[in-house]
Design a protein around this motif. Structure first.
Motif, short mmCIF file in Angstrom:
data_model
loop_
_atom_site.label_atom_id
_atom_site.label_comp_id
_atom_site.label_asym_id
_atom_site.label_seq_id
_atom_site.Cartn_x
_atom_site.Cartn_y
_atom_site.Cartn_z
N UNK A 1 85.90 16.67 -110.75
CA UNK A 1 84.63 16.23 -110.04
C UNK A 1 83.41 16.64 -111.17
N UNK A 2 82.46 16.07 -111.20
CA UNK A 2 81.39 16.58 -112.11
C UNK A 2 79.96 15.96 -111.22
N UNK A 3 79.22 16.93 -111.28
CA UNK A 3 77.68 16.42 -110.82
C UNK A 3 76.96 16.45 -112.11
N UNK B 1 69.49 10.36 -104.88
CA UNK B 1 67.96 10.38 -105.19
C UNK B 1 67.38 11.43 -104.58
N UNK B 2 66.64 12.14 -105.85
CA UNK B 2 65.63 13.35 -105.22
C UNK B 2 66.28 14.63 -104.54
N UNK B 3 67.16 14.53 -103.83
CA UNK B 3 67.83 15.58 -103.26
C UNK B 3 69.29 15.24 -102.71
N UNK B 4 70.25 16.26 -102.79
CA UNK B 4 71.49 15.90 -102.13
C UNK B 4 72.66 16.08 -103.20
N UNK B 5 72.31 16.07 -104.46
CA UNK B 5 73.33 16.24 -105.48
C UNK B 5 74.27 17.42 -105.46
N UNK C 1 79.40 20.02 -103.66
CA UNK C 1 80.19 20.92 -102.82
C UNK C 1 80.97 20.74 -101.72
N UNK C 2 80.63 19.37 -100.92
CA UNK C 2 81.56 18.57 -99.91
C UNK C 2 82.65 18.31 -100.78
N UNK D 1 79.01 10.13 -91.59
CA UNK D 1 78.02 9.34 -92.39
C UNK D 1 77.18 10.19 -93.33
N UNK D 2 76.20 9.76 -93.96
CA UNK D 2 75.42 10.37 -95.03
C UNK D 2 75.98 11.14 -96.03
N UNK D 3 75.58 12.43 -96.09
CA UNK D 3 75.92 13.15 -97.28
C UNK D 3 77.56 13.51 -97.38
N UNK D 4 78.10 13.68 -96.19
CA UNK D 4 79.47 14.01 -96.08
C UNK D 4 80.29 12.68 -96.60
N UNK D 5 80.20 11.61 -96.23
CA UNK D 5 80.76 10.27 -96.41
C UNK D 5 80.46 9.69 -97.88
N UNK D 6 79.14 10.16 -98.31
CA UNK D 6 78.66 9.79 -99.71
C UNK D 6 79.88 10.48 -100.68
N UNK D 7 79.98 11.69 -100.44
CA UNK D 7 80.58 12.67 -101.30
C UNK D 7 82.05 12.17 -101.33
#
Length: 385
Positions: free
Chosen positions: A20-22, A69-73, A78-79, A112-118
């Motif tokens: 994994x890479x951020x 975008x803007x936040x959440x990366x 982490x998730x 949904x949201x950040x959890x599944x986007x991860x």
């Protein structure tokens, strides 16, 4: 006597390793849309990319990505790292089951949201691996309806762009063979919006495909007023005229105006999209595969939308969506954004208003050497074969 041949399955490969890479991908210029001009957000200077690389015991590889975008990366990374061990030892062909496994591993923070986007980055990597192993492009693996798709440019039409430069950007897009232009609207002074749209329509001519995007910045009375004024410009669609969750309001606009209504990019699950499909709240539905959790949930949305007679126009991430759009039953539009191009060695081809579907195996993408310099954090799970 049974003369039927015995069928054996040699598909016993297993996921052995993943990385994994951020990545903080810089943008050439700060980007502003209506959310910036109304004070809700700051200009965007970079995109957070989550990259997943998967390798199996037999040496098969897959590459996937998600973004924020803007936040959440940092949260996505982490998730993803927390649930990643659930993939080790699994058969990579079982993509739908693995999506469910990863989703339920983190279900206490939502589906949904950040959890599944991860987990979307893993899902895309698994589909890429499956197509590569078959020697097929992702579009062919899914069942392509076409070898190219209509495309339109958005990146040249942001609100921070002065009108004279905006007109130059439209010329540049047309010279590249792009088949449509989208402008950002939704400024506090609606007269400025109408002036920009009128100027671009005159510059492009009456028949060249033109879209506008208000990025959710109108209330219902303002949306009705602006949709009425915009009818004269013969637009392909008016995008996100209302809050992204206002299915009822969008449905009213669909019924009231001739100009098609488009929305869906901010929705983060099949369930959220279903509400818009159920209410007939869009002429063009705009799912974003990374935002809904990858290709697996995207395909569920596609099936529901096509059954309801809706046309899809996937949002952003053209490197992925060109393959998915090729499998749509109805002729789609794909959004041209060059922002992600520095991540990859390959480039998409555009001719006569259409984006060509790559015929290389999988997504047909390989990471650029520049990714290492933009990597904020990375981690490995498992052992390479």
């Amino acid at each position: 006597m049974n003369d039927q041949p015995t069928i054996t399955c040699a598909d016993d490969d297993r996921i052995a390793w993943l990385r994994l890479r951020s990545v903080a991908l810089p943008l050439a210029n700060p980007i502003s849309d209506a959310k910036v001009l109304t004070g809700r957000q700051k200009p965007m200077t970079e995109i957070a990319i989550l990259i997943a690389e998967i390798e199996t015991r037999d040496g098969h590889q897959g590459l996937g990505f998600s973004y924020s975008k803007r936040a959440g990366g940092a949260g996505q990374f982490a998730h993803a790292l927390e649930v990643a061990p659930n993939l080790i030892g699994e058969n990579p062909s079982d993509i739908a089951r693995l999506w469910d496994k990863l989703c339920w591993a983190g279900a206490s923070v939502g589906r949904s949201g950040l959890a599944t986007q991860a987990i979307g980055a893993f899902d895309v990597a698994l589909w890429d691996l499956k197509a590569r192993r078959a020697g097929l492009s992702l579009a062919r693996l899914l069942g392509a309806q076409r070898d190219s798709v209509r495309c339109y440019n958005t990146s040249g039409g942001f609100l921070h762009t002065p009108l004279d430069q905006l007109l130059k950007n439209t010329d540049s897009s047309r010279e590249k063979g792009i088949g449509g232009i989208k402008l950002k609207v939704g400024q506090p002074d609606w007269a400025l919006d109408l002036h920009r749209v009128s100027s671009v329509r005159k510059h492009l001519g009456e028949t060249f495909p033109l879209m506008v995007d208000a990025n959710q910045q109108w209330d219902r009375p303002s949306a009705r007023r602006m949709c009425r004024r915009l009818e004269t410009f013969d637009l392909i669609w008016i995008e996100e005229p209302l809050d992204c969750y206002d299915a009822e309001g969008h449905a009213e606009l669909v019924r009231q105006f001739d100009t098609p209504i488009a929305t869906g990019e901010m929705l983060t699950s099949p369930a959220e999209h279903w509400e818009f499909i159920r209410q007939g709240a869009a002429d063009f539905l705009m799912p974003d595969a990374p935002r809904v959790g990858g290709i697996t949930p995207y395909l569920r949305i596609q099936t529901l939308a096509e059954q309801a007679g809706m046309t899809l126009a996937p949002h952003f991430a053209m490197e992925l969506h060109v393959h998915l759009a090729a499998s749509h039953t109805r002729e789609p539009w794909v959004e041209h954004f060059e922002w992600l191009e520095p991540l990859f060695e390959e480039r998409l081809e555009i001719r006569a208003g259409r984006m060509l579907v790559p015929n290389r195996p999988g997504l047909g993408l390989s990471l650029s050497e520049r990714v290492a310099g933009w990597t904020v954090q990375q981690a490995e799970v498992g052992q390479r074969a």
